[in-house]
Design a protein around this motif. Structure first.
Motif, short mmCIF file in Angstrom:
data_model
loop_
_atom_site.label_atom_id
_atom_site.label_comp_id
_atom_site.label_asym_id
_atom_site.label_seq_id
_atom_site.Cartn_x
_atom_site.Cartn_y
_atom_site.Cartn_z
N PRO A 1 46.41 50.06 41.59
CA PRO A 1 46.84 49.43 42.84
C PRO A 1 46.34 47.99 42.95
O PRO A 1 47.09 47.09 43.34
N GLY A 2 45.08 47.77 42.57
CA GLY A 2 44.53 46.42 42.63
C GLY A 2 45.23 45.49 41.66
O GLY A 2 45.48 44.32 41.97
N LEU A 3 45.57 45.98 40.48
CA LEU A 3 46.26 45.15 39.50
C LEU A 3 47.68 44.82 39.96
O LEU A 3 48.19 43.73 39.71
N ASN A 4 48.31 45.78 40.68
CA ASN A 4 49.64 45.48 41.23
C ASN A 4 49.56 44.35 42.25
O ASN A 4 50.42 43.48 42.28
N LEU A 5 48.51 44.38 43.09
CA LEU A 5 48.33 43.29 44.05
C LEU A 5 48.09 41.97 43.33
O LEU A 5 48.60 40.92 43.73
N THR A 6 47.31 42.03 42.23
CA THR A 6 47.05 40.82 41.45
C THR A 6 48.35 40.26 40.89
O THR A 6 48.60 39.05 40.94
N ALA A 7 49.17 41.17 40.35
CA ALA A 7 50.44 40.73 39.77
C ALA A 7 51.32 40.08 40.84
O ALA A 7 51.93 39.04 40.61
N ALA A 8 51.36 40.71 42.04
CA ALA A 8 52.17 40.15 43.12
C ALA A 8 51.68 38.76 43.49
O ALA A 8 52.48 37.83 43.69
N ALA A 9 50.35 38.60 43.57
CA ALA A 9 49.80 37.29 43.93
C ALA A 9 50.10 36.26 42.85
O ALA A 9 50.43 35.11 43.14
N ALA A 10 50.00 36.69 41.57
CA ALA A 10 50.24 35.74 40.48
C ALA A 10 51.69 35.30 40.45
O ALA A 10 52.00 34.16 40.08
N LEU A 11 52.60 36.18 40.88
CA LEU A 11 54.01 35.79 40.91
C LEU A 11 54.33 34.96 42.15
O LEU A 11 55.24 34.14 42.14
N ALA A 12 53.56 35.19 43.22
CA ALA A 12 53.80 34.43 44.45
C ALA A 12 53.27 33.01 44.33
O ALA A 12 53.67 32.12 45.08
N GLU A 13 52.33 32.78 43.39
CA GLU A 13 51.78 31.44 43.19
C GLU A 13 52.05 31.01 41.76
O GLU A 13 51.13 30.83 40.96
N PRO A 14 53.34 30.86 41.39
CA PRO A 14 53.63 30.57 39.98
C PRO A 14 53.12 29.20 39.60
O PRO A 14 52.92 28.34 40.44
N TRP A 15 52.91 29.04 38.32
CA TRP A 15 52.40 27.77 37.82
C TRP A 15 53.55 26.78 37.70
O TRP A 15 54.56 27.06 37.06
#
Lengths: 403, 170
Positions: free
Chosen positions: A385-399
């Motif tokens: 669950p924590g990694l899913n949140l991380t993935a969502a955050a990483a996609l919401a703040e793309p480079w």
């Protein structure tokens, strides 16, 4: 309360139309199989007259995986204390990804009660001078209380950190405001308590296995290692998520891997510094009651080989390889060093625990392997669950390429 | 009358200054000198500055420090044998501390020396074209070029947003 996941979720849905899951069904099934294998292996170990090895493997893995999970939350607290926002909300989600294992680890800690006669030598052979400290009720009371406090505080910090107020602060790196007040307080409390409780855990669950031996710095060394293990675990997660989340995610930014590489590099040196600080004092004093602990591990096979492997995996390799900028920015190199670091941490905890209890044992067997796989499965399952949140955050703040 | 001349331009902002440097470099004057009141990555990037040579000084100093520490500790142990606690005469664990300290000391001192040498500090002659404004709130660009090219470079500087463009008195 749990509004932040939804906020992140809608932000993602706005961009890509769906919230991606880090792991598919097959992978989850594999993790469940690993957990079952671990339970079966532990049970078979107890049944087939290898109860001592089963309990040793249980203790080693509890120390390793709980250390990573707890160290991750402390890393998040350290980000708040240093007001680090080099990766927006993603760095906080990444460090907090393993929090799910902390409550499970707390429950598993109580399992040690049932193996106490096989784990703690002083249960069957009490040492009169130390009996006031080393006795079963007091040990489980103080360590249980400490871990309960850590669990509650860690869950509180992560809940606050995933809340809208903290997330707004994490995102707004142009603003030089301090983090929200309750974040600052929780982070300070958690960092201080981590040092205290994990020193206690080190003294009680590791050092007391060789009850004649003592080193004052041991607690510091132990929680420093746990903190480093969390850093390498975040580096591994960042490298994996970078590859899994496609071309546009926060981990694609090479400076992010550079920063994680710097953390791996720096705290690897911190770890070896604490190793050497203890070693040189014991070497100078040259008192048998202190030196036997090291002599047994560094000059006697098979532990000698493991000792060298630990120092190579936790310091020599990270130091030499990550000295330059380019290796830190390379996902393949950083990922390899970080995976090696995780193996090194596991071997290090093994080396601290097992030689005290079974001085002449053959180090590894199927019991240790199955129990370790079980813990690994449970850890990753709890972290999803924590990694899913991380993935969502990483996609919401793309480079963005031009940043 | 021909020969090299120096044109001095002042800029009010960092990005204008950096932009003019990038344009000047493609136009290939004899030399460009830049005065900046603040350390600026933007301008450093525009100049195309290579990695600092001070790094080599630090590395050399650090290695020399380790070697000196080894010579000091091992040499003095051999010179005056003290057997302590049955340990060998040359017992390396405590020497690591001395090696580390001297590495830091020598590395640090050679970093300072390397910096002074490479920055040509102390300087007793002020570079041509300098004005006290360039230590205040203005960026200065001095272009050295042939007399015949001077109007071309002056127009490049003006186009890049220079506030003033003038000749340095020869």
């Amino acid at each position: 309360m749990s509004s932040e996941p939804q906020i992140v979720g809608t932000a993602i849905q706005g961009r890509t139309g769906q919230v991606p899951a880090v792991a598919g069904g097959a992978f989850k099934a594999l993790l469940v199989v690993l957990v079952l294998l671990g339970i079966v292996g532990f049970g078979l170990g107890l049944a087939s007259g290898q109860a001592d090895r089963a309990w040793q493997a249980y203790l080693v893995n509890l120390l390793v995986w709980l250390g990573i999970a707890q160290g991750g939350v402390v890393l998040s607290a350290a980000f708040y204390l240093t007001q680090g926002r080099w990766l927006g909300t993603t760095q906080y989600r990444l460090a907090e990804a393993f929090v799910g294992f902390i409550p499970l680890g707390f429950i598993l800690f109580w399992g040690l009660y049932f193996g106490r006669t096989l784990i703690f030598p002083w249960v069957l052979h009490p040492i009169p001078q130390k009996a006031a400290w080393l006795n079963t009720p007091f040990l489980f009371a103080r360590d249980g209380l400490g871990l309960a406090l850590m669990t509650v505080l860690s869950l509180a910090l992560v809940r606050l950190s995933r809340g809208p107020q903290a997330a707004a602060w994490q995102r707004d790196s142009a603003d030089i405001e301090m983090p929200p007040r309750e974040m600052r307080r929780t982070a300070v409390a958690l960092a201080i308590l981590f040092a205290v409780v994990y020193s206690l855990i080190a003294f009680d669950l590791v050092m007391s296995l060789a009850p004649q031996w003592h080193s004052t710095l041991f607690g510091w060394y132990f929680f420093g290692g746990a903190f480093w293990s969390a850093i390498v675990a975040t580096a591994v997660s960042a490298v994996v998520l970078r590859a899994r989340l496609g071309a546009h995610n926060a981990f694609r930014n090479p400076t992010v891997l550079h920063d994680l590489g710097k953390l791996v590099f720096a705290f690897s040196i911190f770890w070896v510094y604490l190793v050497f600080s203890q070693y040189i004092v014991i070497w100078y004093g040259n008192i048998p009651v202190e030196t036997f602990f090291i002599v047994h591990r560094v000059y006697h096979m098979p532990w000698e080989a493991i000792s060298y492997a630990v120092v190579i995996l936790m310091w020599v390799a990270p130091f030499l390889v990550l000295l330059g900028v380019r290796p830190k920015k390379s996902p393949a190199i950083l990922g390899t060093i970080a995976c090696g670091g995780l193996v090194g941490v596991w071997l290090e905890r093994y080396l601290l625990v097992v030689p005290s209890l079974s001085p002449r044992a053959i180090p590894f067997g199927w019991v240790q392997l199955l129990v370790t796989l079980g813990f690994l499965g449970a850890f990753v399952l709890c972290s999803l669950p924590g990694l899913n949140l991380t993935a969502a955050a990483a996609l919401a703040e793309p480079w963005e390429e031009h940043e | 009358m021909s020969g090299p001349v120096e044109i001095v331009a002042s800029f009010a902002d960092e990005s204008g200054c950096a932009g003019s440097i990038e344009k000047l470099r493609t136009a290939k004057p004899i030399a460009v000198r830049v005065f900046s009141p603040i350390p600026s990555h933007h301008i450093e990037h525009a100049i195309g500055k290579r990695k600092s040579p001070v790094r080599a000084f630090v590395l050399t100093g650090g290695i020399l420090g380790v070697i000196s520490a080894l010579a000091l500790t091992i040499g003095t142990s051999w010179e005056w044998n003290l057997v302590v606690g049955g340990k060998p005469i040359v017992s390396w664990p405590p020497f690591i501390v001395i090696m580390f300290e001297l590495m830091v000391l020598f590395g640090g001192i050679s970093a300072v020396l390397g910096f002074l040498l490479n920055a040509r500090v102390p300087a007793f002659e002020i570079d041509a074209g300098y004005s006290s404004r360039f230590s205040g709130d203005r960026f200065g660009v001095v272009v050295r070029c042939e007399e015949g090219d001077s109007t071309r470079f002056e127009s490049i500087l003006r186009d890049a947003g220079a506030e003033e463009v003038g000749r340095e008195a020869a």
